[in-house]
Design an enzyme around this catalytic site. Structure first.
Site, PDB file in Angstrom:
ATOM      1  N   GLU A 154      12.029 -31.376  22.793  1.00  0.00           N
ATOM      2  CA  GLU A 154      13.344 -30.915  21.781  1.00  0.00           C
ATOM      3  C   GLU A 154      12.153 -30.266  19.971  1.00  0.00           C
ATOM      4  O   GLU A 154      12.560 -30.084  18.815  1.00  0.00           O
ATOM      5  CB  GLU A 154      13.966 -31.286  21.186  1.00  0.00           C
ATOM      6  CG  GLU A 154      15.070 -31.004  21.803  1.00  0.00           C
ATOM      7  CD  GLU A 154      16.971 -31.018  22.094  1.00  0.00           C
ATOM      8  OE1 GLU A 154      17.005 -30.407  21.397  1.00  0.00           O
ATOM      9  OE2 GLU A 154      17.406 -31.816  22.757  1.00  0.00           O
TER      10      GLU A 154
ATOM     11  N   THR B 134      11.575 -18.014  20.686  1.00  0.00           N
ATOM     12  CA  THR B 134      12.875 -19.136  20.284  1.00  0.00           C
ATOM     13  C   THR B 134      12.835 -18.356  19.416  1.00  0.00           C
ATOM     14  O   THR B 134      14.694 -19.080  18.760  1.00  0.00           O
ATOM     15  CB  THR B 134      11.677 -19.791  20.382  1.00  0.00           C
ATOM     16  OG1 THR B 134      10.613 -20.241  19.467  1.00  0.00           O
ATOM     17  CG2 THR B 134      11.596 -19.924  21.618  1.00  0.00           C
TER      18      THR B 134
ATOM     19  N   CYS C 199      18.712 -60.372  44.552  1.00  0.00           N
ATOM     20  CA  CYS C 199      19.137 -59.636  44.996  1.00  0.00           C
ATOM     21  C   CYS C 199      19.037 -60.388  46.596  1.00  0.00           C
ATOM     22  O   CYS C 199      19.756 -59.835  46.967  1.00  0.00           O
ATOM     23  CB  CYS C 199      19.259 -58.208  45.042  1.00  0.00           C
ATOM     24  SG  CYS C 199      20.145 -58.141  43.103  1.00  0.00           S
TER      25      CYS C 199
ATOM     26  N   GLU D 166      23.531 -54.588  44.153  1.00  0.00           N
ATOM     27  CA  GLU D 166      24.206 -55.358  45.207  1.00  0.00           C
ATOM     28  C   GLU D 166      25.207 -56.853  44.709  1.00  0.00           C
ATOM     29  O   GLU D 166      25.893 -56.876  45.664  1.00  0.00           O
ATOM     30  CB  GLU D 166      22.277 -56.617  45.900  1.00  0.00           C
ATOM     31  CG  GLU D 166      21.820 -54.942  45.766  1.00  0.00           C
ATOM     32  CD  GLU D 166      20.608 -55.074  45.008  1.00  0.00           C
ATOM     33  OE1 GLU D 166      19.690 -54.112  45.237  1.00  0.00           O
ATOM     34  OE2 GLU D 166      20.609 -54.259  43.518  1.00  0.00           O
TER      35      GLU D 166
END
Length: 369
Positions: free
Chosen positions: A301, A161, A84, A52
């Site tokens: 992962e 996998t 803001c 802003e």
């Protein structure tokens, strides 16, 4: 353009900070008067001006009577930057459209109340779902103290996998692997297990040359934390991950090899001792620690055991699955190790989205809680 279109533009501004703003939320602001764009900007880094304030700097003399479209509730407290909400009041905007209220208890509706008390018309909830998706990690951490956990997999069409001998390069194609860089980049931590490190000698870094996105970033200078779960401290001191030790955390169980801890710390690696459960690192304690250290989004992962543990314990929020149009056979390693014995106990997904990545498919799906 209508309110929806302008808010979409504010969200596009916010997305420019997807790699840089953490631990702060991604926020964009668009200022419009009489259907004409006056200014637009986004929050870049923690401690720097908010969206802003940056937008108002561009059009302060013209903002009176304008509408500000902000992707997140304007702040009402003084931190690294002044409120803001006050800046919008001082600029005498007539209207503020907000996608999401801020779950941060320092704000949490106070910014909206301050705007309304100043006579500004405030509308809330436009493009709310898109705004929350952009800041899913920040929102979850503010609400629960825990980061958003996204489990990434790459598999064959039959859900495998790696081959039985561990061979896994490469199941998916180049475009899918490049797509992973975006998800690594928007995460503040990447978690893997010691088995993956020993098998692949992976680095788990963001490779900017592979990024398809043109969004601003600081890679390769600034990398996500790489968190290695290693309950017995079996990580080799010459592992590829340790070549950038300042962004590595080795999480282990309490009371393990003190000499190995000292060797890792001498390399510059942080060793984190976590409580154990069944001789394995207690995952909720690890996530609590990450949340306390302002980690918004985590990418897991790992192999089937650790990925399955995050899902089975109800700690995973989202699955990021890359599927290649190949078959690897029943002897190959499975996608997840999850114990489900009855059909009634199967796990359901929601908000599933699929798109192609070259010859492969990417599925993004949230686990139904």
């Amino acid at each position: 353009m209508n309110d929806f279109d302008w808010m979409q533009q504010a969200l596009k501004q916010a997305e420019k900070g997807i790699f840089t703003t953490a631990p702060n939320p991604r926020v964009g602001c668009v200022i419009v008067r009489d259907g004409i764009l006056l200014a637009q900007d986004y929050h870049r880094y923690q401690g720097q001006p908010h969206a802003e304030a940056l937008a108002l700097q561009q059009c302060l003399q013209q903002a009176e009577g304008a509408t500000a479209y902000v992707s997140l509730e304007p702040c009402s407290h003084t931190g690294s930057n002044p409120p803001c909400a006050d800046a919008l009041i001082e600029a005498q905007v007539a209207r503020v459209c907000v996608a999401n209220t801020d779950p941060n208890p320092l704000v949490s509706g106070e910014g909206i109340k301050r705007l309304q008390a100043a006579g500004i018309d405030v509308e809330i909830g436009l493009c709310e779902a898109e705004g929350e998706a952009l800041n899913c990690g920040f929102f979850k951490r503010m609400r629960t103290g825990l980061p958003w956990v996204r489990v990434k997999t790459a598999s064959s069409l039959d859900g495998r996998t790696a081959m039985a001998n561990g061979e896994s390069y490469w199941i998916t194609g180049e475009q899918a692997r490049a797509d992973v860089q975006y998800w690594r980049g928007r995460s503040q931590a990447i978690i893997t297990g010691i088995g993956t490190v020993l098998q692949d000698d992976c680095r788990l870094t963001v490779r900017p040359e592979q990024l398809k996105s043109i969004l601003p970033h600081d890679f390769p200078d600034k990398q996500p934390l790489r968190v290695i779960l290693d309950s017995q401290l079996n990580i080799p001191l010459n592992a590829a991950l340790l070549k950038q030790p300042d962004t590595v955390i080795v999480a282990t169980t309490t009371g393990v090899n003190g000499a190995k801890i000292r060797e890792l710390e001498a390399l510059g690696v942080k060793v984190l001792e976590i409580a154990s459960e069944n001789k394995r690192i207690h995952l909720p304690s690890l996530l609590t620690w990450l949340g306390q250290h302002e980690i918004n989004e985590v990418l897991v992962e790992s192999g089937a055991t650790l990925a399955g543990a995050f899902i089975e314990q109800g700690l995973a929020d989202e699955l990021l699955m890359y599927i290649a149009p190949v078959l690897m056979g029943s002897d190959a390693k499975p996608l997840f190790e999850i114990n489900i014995e009855q059909m009634a106990n199967r796990l359901h997904m929601e908000d599933c989205r699929m798109q192609t990545c070259g010859k492969d498919w990417r599925i993004l799906a949230r686990l139904k809680k």
